[in-house]
Design a protein around this motif. Sequence first.
Motif, PDB file in Angstrom:
ATOM      1  N   ARG A 195       5.011  -1.614  -3.342  1.00  0.00           N
ATOM      2  CA  ARG A 195       4.325  -2.530  -2.451  1.00  0.00           C
ATOM      3  C   ARG A 195       5.244  -2.827  -1.274  1.00  0.00           C
ATOM      4  NH1 ARG A 195       1.123  -0.923  -5.423  1.00  0.00           N
ATOM      5  NH2 ARG A 195      -0.613  -2.006  -6.470  1.00  0.00           N
ATOM      6  N   VAL A 237      -3.329  -4.184  -0.531  1.00  0.00           N
ATOM      7  CA  VAL A 237      -2.538  -3.004  -0.214  1.00  0.00           C
ATOM      8  C   VAL A 237      -3.225  -1.774  -0.802  1.00  0.00           C
ATOM      9  CG1 VAL A 237      -0.327  -1.836  -0.571  1.00  0.00           C
ATOM     10  CG2 VAL A 237      -0.378  -4.294  -0.096  1.00  0.00           C
ATOM     11  N   GLU A 260      -3.207  -2.213   4.646  1.00  0.00           N
ATOM     12  CA  GLU A 260      -3.927  -3.256   3.925  1.00  0.00           C
ATOM     13  C   GLU A 260      -5.373  -3.275   4.396  1.00  0.00           C
ATOM     14  OE1 GLU A 260      -2.296  -7.196   3.854  1.00  0.00           O
ATOM     15  OE2 GLU A 260      -0.225  -6.463   3.914  1.00  0.00           O
ATOM     16  N   TRP A 293       2.513   0.705   5.975  1.00  0.00           N
ATOM     17  CA  TRP A 293       1.624   0.258   4.908  1.00  0.00           C
ATOM     18  C   TRP A 293       0.230  -0.060   5.437  1.00  0.00           C
ATOM     19  CZ3 TRP A 293       2.562   0.270  -0.257  1.00  0.00           C
ATOM     20  CH2 TRP A 293       3.883   0.507  -0.648  1.00  0.00           C
TER      21      TRP A 293
END
Length: 342
Positions: A80, A283, A278, A276
Amino acid sequence: MAQRQCILYYIIVVLDILVLFGVIGDSRLFTKDEELPPHKDAIKTIKTEYGDMYDCVDFYKQPSLDHPLLKNHNFHPEMRPTTVPKAQRGKEVSQKERELILDGMRLKDGGCPKGSVPIRRMPKHGAVRPPITSLHHLHHTNSSNYIRPGTFFAIAQTKNDIMKGHYGVGASISSYHPQLLSPVQYSSAEVIIKAARDSITVGTTVNPSVYKDNLTRFFVYTVVNGKPCFDGECGFISVRTDIPPSFPIKDLTTRGGPIFSQNMLVSHDPRNKNWWLEVNGEVIGFWSSQLFYGLANSGTYIACGGEVYYPGQKNAPEMGCGFKPQRRRRLKYVSYCNQFVR
């Protein structure tokens, strides 16, 4: 000393100045997923209500991890982001509303087993849309920009400035189902971050050439050194067992009805340098910085808006709701952006 990182966050609550999504009769236009062979490493198969077939594949055997630059990676399915950017997102939704939106994107029965990820069955030689490689030529915010014949953008954007790094881009994009006029057209609402020959684009789209139907779908589009691909074919590494890229959007906005939107955020992790993704606060996965040259540390250009493609055709597909804003009426927030530092 902590590095100050700026993320330009676009909120599109009502995407009336953009325009997006469409219908060509009913949904499925091409070979059904069940007629395609399963992935060789599939440990479970899930069939959705839309007829999509998702094979559950061990996290370490997903296609994006086959890249030679990731041969000695240390990724794992529990990864994460090490930090969470704090964005001013405009209208916040309740936890109940958020869960309802997410439930419309999740695979049934919890999705794949722990330690695996869902990969949709797709033809090996499907059509792929022309890559977005010319966006750096746009250097002013303009609601009408032609990039290549047949492509039209309605976007808010920054200048392409190699001296100014961007560490993320996000938007709340209203979900529509626009009208396409032929199967070779597509219509998308998206956020883009780009540097040199690398780019990341995420959003919602109707794209029959790629997805073999006319459904509004969540999509990921990655360009690595000028080479494009969709979803988990390359670049994007999924960490979810239940929300895959390419999943249809269930709750769609209709004119005069409730507004449904998808919150999309791409952000750079200052510790591990990964990018990343989202979606609605959850996520979904990441892109390894090891794959990129231009996007190894930051982007030089970001944008948010709509895109349609209609090659060699006179009439364009819809973008967004398909209607121009009524200037004489009181409008809600059509679009605005906010910059923040983390």
